[in-house]
Design a protein around this motif. Structure first.
Motif, PDB file in Angstrom:
ATOM      1  N   VAL A   1       4.237  -0.897   3.436  1.00  0.00           N
ATOM      2  CA  VAL A   1       3.683   0.450   3.316  1.00  0.00           C
ATOM      3  C   VAL A   1       4.781   1.373   2.811  1.00  0.00           C
ATOM      4  O   VAL A   1       5.854   1.476   3.418  1.00  0.00           O
ATOM      5  CB  VAL A   1       3.131   0.939   4.663  1.00  0.00           C
ATOM      6  CG1 VAL A   1       2.596   2.367   4.544  1.00  0.00           C
ATOM      7  CG2 VAL A   1       2.033  -0.003   5.155  1.00  0.00           C
ATOM      8  N   ALA A   2       4.517   2.039   1.695  1.00  0.00           N
ATOM      9  CA  ALA A   2       5.567   2.798   1.023  1.00  0.00           C
ATOM     10  C   ALA A   2       5.885   4.130   1.695  1.00  0.00           C
ATOM     11  O   ALA A   2       7.049   4.510   1.806  1.00  0.00           O
ATOM     12  CB  ALA A   2       5.185   3.037  -0.438  1.00  0.00           C
TER      13      ALA A   2
ATOM     14  N   ILE B   1      -4.090  -0.680   2.773  1.00  0.00           N
ATOM     15  CA  ILE B   1      -4.236  -2.131   2.678  1.00  0.00           C
ATOM     16  C   ILE B   1      -5.505  -2.598   3.387  1.00  0.00           C
ATOM     17  O   ILE B   1      -6.252  -3.427   2.873  1.00  0.00           O
ATOM     18  CB  ILE B   1      -2.980  -2.821   3.257  1.00  0.00           C
ATOM     19  CG1 ILE B   1      -1.779  -2.571   2.330  1.00  0.00           C
ATOM     20  CG2 ILE B   1      -3.216  -4.308   3.463  1.00  0.00           C
ATOM     21  CD1 ILE B   1      -0.447  -2.962   2.940  1.00  0.00           C
ATOM     22  N   GLU B   2      -5.759  -2.038   4.567  1.00  0.00           N
ATOM     23  CA  GLU B   2      -6.947  -2.433   5.319  1.00  0.00           C
ATOM     24  C   GLU B   2      -8.223  -2.122   4.537  1.00  0.00           C
ATOM     25  O   GLU B   2      -9.158  -2.929   4.497  1.00  0.00           O
ATOM     26  CB  GLU B   2      -6.983  -1.706   6.674  1.00  0.00           C
ATOM     27  CG  GLU B   2      -5.937  -2.175   7.657  1.00  0.00           C
ATOM     28  CD  GLU B   2      -4.563  -1.533   7.431  1.00  0.00           C
ATOM     29  OE1 GLU B   2      -3.688  -1.721   8.285  1.00  0.00           O
ATOM     30  OE2 GLU B   2      -4.353  -0.855   6.399  1.00  0.00           O
TER      31      GLU B   2
ATOM     32  N   HIS C   1      -0.693   6.334  -4.927  1.00  0.00           N
ATOM     33  CA  HIS C   1      -1.256   5.015  -5.246  1.00  0.00           C
ATOM     34  C   HIS C   1      -0.816   4.564  -6.637  1.00  0.00           C
ATOM     35  O   HIS C   1      -0.406   3.417  -6.837  1.00  0.00           O
ATOM     36  CB  HIS C   1      -2.782   5.059  -5.204  1.00  0.00           C
ATOM     37  CG  HIS C   1      -3.359   5.235  -3.841  1.00  0.00           C
ATOM     38  ND1 HIS C   1      -4.667   4.921  -3.539  1.00  0.00           N
ATOM     39  CD2 HIS C   1      -2.830   5.711  -2.681  1.00  0.00           C
ATOM     40  CE1 HIS C   1      -4.914   5.174  -2.271  1.00  0.00           C
ATOM     41  NE2 HIS C   1      -3.811   5.677  -1.729  1.00  0.00           N
ATOM     42  N   ARG C   2      -0.917   5.489  -7.598  1.00  0.00           N
ATOM     43  CA  ARG C   2      -0.565   5.131  -8.975  1.00  0.00           C
ATOM     44  C   ARG C   2       0.923   4.828  -9.116  1.00  0.00           C
ATOM     45  O   ARG C   2       1.316   3.893  -9.826  1.00  0.00           O
ATOM     46  CB  ARG C   2      -0.976   6.261  -9.923  1.00  0.00           C
ATOM     47  CG  ARG C   2      -2.479   6.522  -9.931  1.00  0.00           C
ATOM     48  CD  ARG C   2      -2.890   7.463 -11.041  1.00  0.00           C
ATOM     49  NE  ARG C   2      -2.325   8.800 -10.928  1.00  0.00           N
ATOM     50  CZ  ARG C   2      -2.881   9.801 -10.257  1.00  0.00           C
ATOM     51  NH1 ARG C   2      -4.034   9.619  -9.612  1.00  0.00           N
ATOM     52  NH2 ARG C   2      -2.306  10.987 -10.223  1.00  0.00           N
ATOM     53  N   VAL C   3       1.764   5.613  -8.449  1.00  0.00           N
ATOM     54  CA  VAL C   3       3.207   5.379  -8.510  1.00  0.00           C
ATOM     55  C   VAL C   3       3.561   4.058  -7.829  1.00  0.00           C
ATOM     56  O   VAL C   3       4.367   3.271  -8.347  1.00  0.00           O
ATOM     57  CB  VAL C   3       3.978   6.555  -7.871  1.00  0.00           C
ATOM     58  CG1 VAL C   3       5.464   6.247  -7.773  1.00  0.00           C
ATOM     59  CG2 VAL C   3       3.764   7.836  -8.681  1.00  0.00           C
ATOM     60  N   ALA C   4       2.963   3.793  -6.671  1.00  0.00           N
ATOM     61  CA  ALA C   4       3.226   2.527  -5.973  1.00  0.00           C
ATOM     62  C   ALA C   4       2.814   1.341  -6.829  1.00  0.00           C
ATOM     63  O   ALA C   4       3.500   0.317  -6.859  1.00  0.00           O
ATOM     64  CB  ALA C   4       2.495   2.501  -4.635  1.00  0.00           C
TER      65      ALA C   4
ATOM     66  N   GLY D   1       0.830  -1.202   0.000  1.00  0.00           N
ATOM     67  CA  GLY D   1       0.000   0.000   0.000  1.00  0.00           C
ATOM     68  C   GLY D   1       0.857   1.242   0.000  1.00  0.00           C
ATOM     69  O   GLY D   1       1.970   1.237   0.533  1.00  0.00           O
ATOM     70  N   ALA D   2       0.348   2.301  -0.580  1.00  0.00           N
ATOM     71  CA  ALA D   2       1.097   3.557  -0.608  1.00  0.00           C
ATOM     72  C   ALA D   2       1.144   4.206   0.766  1.00  0.00           C
ATOM     73  O   ALA D   2       2.165   4.789   1.149  1.00  0.00           O
ATOM     74  CB  ALA D   2       0.472   4.516  -1.620  1.00  0.00           C
TER      75      ALA D   2
END
Length: 237
Positions: free
Chosen positions: A35-36, A13-14, A114-117, A7-8
């Motif tokens: 987590v990033a 994630i949850e 989110h998109r980058v991750a 997840g970013a």
């Protein structure tokens, strides 16, 4: 199996696959959550250092409820880029988990991190198993299957696979409730609660399979194809 969700931000994630991870945990699989970013902008009144420390503690508490191993990358919130240091951290997260399955953000979700991750995780899927792509950790033993998680609020996401999470919806809610700081932030920033967003989407996706609640996914469709929805909880393997 080893299952890795990336997840970013803390709480992503949850919201997007917490129920599915809970089902995997019930089946006895090993769960890793990566987590990033440090979540350091999600506050109306604290400093970056203060909220980052709180959000790491919240993520640790959520991972403990799941029995998951937490991988905390710690990049600055809203400044996630597809560069060598970031790719290296993602590679090592994948190598630490050596996953059979990865859950990553959808490429068209609503926020840049989110998109980058999503892009980095997808790009690292194969190199993580290549010996001469050298990082601090040895190469993975396999190339994992990748599932894209639903977009936040389900906007512009066309599911291929559904997982009935009705039996673990209370556990998903309990994991999300660990992120107390974000209930305050979401009310101020978006005018709705974190738990409200999660429950609305889970119940909406449940309608598609006549269930109380569900989570929705798509498979990555690039070479090599590494199986499919038979890897999801409750399917034959």
């Amino acid at each position: 199996m080893n299952v890795l969700a990336i997840g970013a931000h803390p709480d992503d994630i949850e919201i997007l696959c917490g129920g599915t991870l809970a089902l995997y945990a019930e089946e006895g699989h090993s769960i890793f959550t990566a987590v990033a970013t440090d979540g350091s902008v999600g506050t109306p009144d604290l400093t970056k250092a203060e909220i980052s420390a709180i959000r790491r503690q919240e993520q640790e508490a959520s991972a403990a409820l799941l029995g998951a191993t937490l991988i905390w990358m710690g990049f600055e919130d809203e400044w996630l880029f597809n560069d060598r240091p970031t790719r290296t951290a993602f590679l090592d997260a994948i190598r630490q988990a050596d996953p059979d399955i990865m859950f990553v953000h959808s490429p068209n979700d609503y926020i840049a991190d989110h998109r980058v991750a999503s892009q980095i995780a997808t790009d690292c899927r194969i190199p993580a198993s290549v010996r001469l792509v050298e990082t601090a950790l040895p190469a993975c033993s396999k190339i994992p299957h990748v599932f894209f998680m639903d977009n936040v609020a389900g906007i512009d996401f066309s599911p291929e696979h559904y997982v009935d999470i009705s039996s673990v919806l209370p556990r998903k809610a309990e994991m999300l409730a660990c992120h107390k700081s974000q209930e305050i932030w979401m009310q101020q920033a978006y005018g709705e609660s974190l738990s409200g967003i999660m429950l609305r989407n889970a119940r909406h996706r449940g309608l598609a399979i006549n269930a109380e609640a569900a989570e929705a996914f798509r498979s990555l469709r690039t070479y090599p194809v590494t199986r499919g929805d038979d890897l999801l909880p409750g399917r034959a393997r």
